[in-house]
Design a protein around this motif. Structure first.
Motif, mmCIF file in Angstrom:
data_model
loop_
_atom_site.group_PDB
_atom_site.id
_atom_site.type_symbol
_atom_site.label_atom_id
_atom_site.label_comp_id
_atom_site.label_asym_id
_atom_site.label_seq_id
_atom_site.Cartn_x
_atom_site.Cartn_y
_atom_site.Cartn_z
ATOM 1 N N THR A 12 37.702 40.013 35.078
ATOM 2 C CA THR A 12 38.799 40.556 34.280
ATOM 3 C C THR A 12 38.451 41.940 33.748
ATOM 4 N N ASN A 16 40.314 45.326 34.850
ATOM 5 C CA ASN A 16 40.995 46.161 33.856
ATOM 6 C C ASN A 16 40.460 47.587 33.885
ATOM 7 N N PRO A 46 41.876 35.799 37.841
ATOM 8 C CA PRO A 46 41.389 37.174 37.658
ATOM 9 C C PRO A 46 41.039 37.858 38.982
#
Length: 167
Positions: A12, A16, A46
Motif C-alpha cells: 500500500t 501510494n 493492495p
C-alpha cells in the motif's frame, strides 16, 4: 517505508508513493514504485490496485501490451468491486484504443454489471457509449452518456460526458 509492517502495508505504501510520483510527473520513479509494490505484496487488494495503477501508467507511456497484462493480473486478484470494475474498464479502454470493439464492449458490459461507486459506473458508461457510437448505435450511446452524466459528480468526467453528447 520503515513503518510499513507486513506485505499488504508495504504494498500500500509503495503503491501510494508511486501514485504521488506519477502525479508529480516522475513516471520512471512511479513505475519503479508500482513494480516494487507488486513484488512486495501478497496476493490481494493492495497488489491488485498497484497493478491497476501500473497498467494505467504503461498505457500512458504507450506500452499497451504491458498495460493489458497489468490489468489482467489485477483482475485475477481483485476482490473489491471497484478494483475489479476499474481493471475491466481499463481493459475496455485498451481494447477500444486497439480498435477491438467487441473486446471493448465485453469488458465495459462486464464492468457495468458490477455494483460500484457512481463515478466508476459513469466512467464505464462513457467508455461503453463511445463503443456504441463507433458501432453506429447513436441512440444507445446517447442514453449511456446521459445516464453517466446523471450519476457523475466529478467535474472533469461530466465535461467528457457532455462533450460526448455534443458530438
Amino acid at each position: 517505508l520503515a513503518l510499513a509492517r507486513g506485505p499488504d502495508s508495504r504494498t500500500t505504501v509503495l503503491g501510494n508513493l508511486g501514485f504521488l510520483l506519477e502525479q508529480r510527473g516522475d513516471l520512471a520513479a512511479a513505475r519503479r514504485r508500482y513494480e516494487e509494490a507488486i513484488a512486495a505484496g501478497a496476493l490481494g487488494e493492495p497488489r491488485a490496485i498497484a497493478q491497476v495503477n501500473l497498467g494505467l501508467l504503461l498505457a500512458r507511456q504507450g506500452d499497451l501490451a504491458g498495460a493489458k497484462a497489468a490489468q489482467q493480473a489485477a483482475l485475477k486478484q481483485a476482490a473489491m468491486p471497484d478494483t475489479r470494475a476499474n481493471a475491466l474498464l481499463n481493459l475496455g479502454d485498451l481494447a477500444r484504443r486497439r480498435g477491438d470493439l467487441a473486446a471493448a464492449r465485453a469488458a465495459y458490459e462486464q464492468a457495468l454489471r458490477i455494483r460500484t461507486w457512481s463515478e466508476t459506473r459513469a466512467y464505464g458508461l462513457l467508455g461503453y457509449g463511445r463503443v456504441l457510437e463507433l458501432e453506429g448505435h447513436d441512440t444507445e450511446a446517447e442514453a449511456c452518456f446521459r445516464q453517466g452524466l446523471d450519476l457523475n459528480t466529478d467535474a472533469e468526467r461530466r465535461a467528457d460526458l457532455a462533450l460526448a453528447l455534443a458530438a
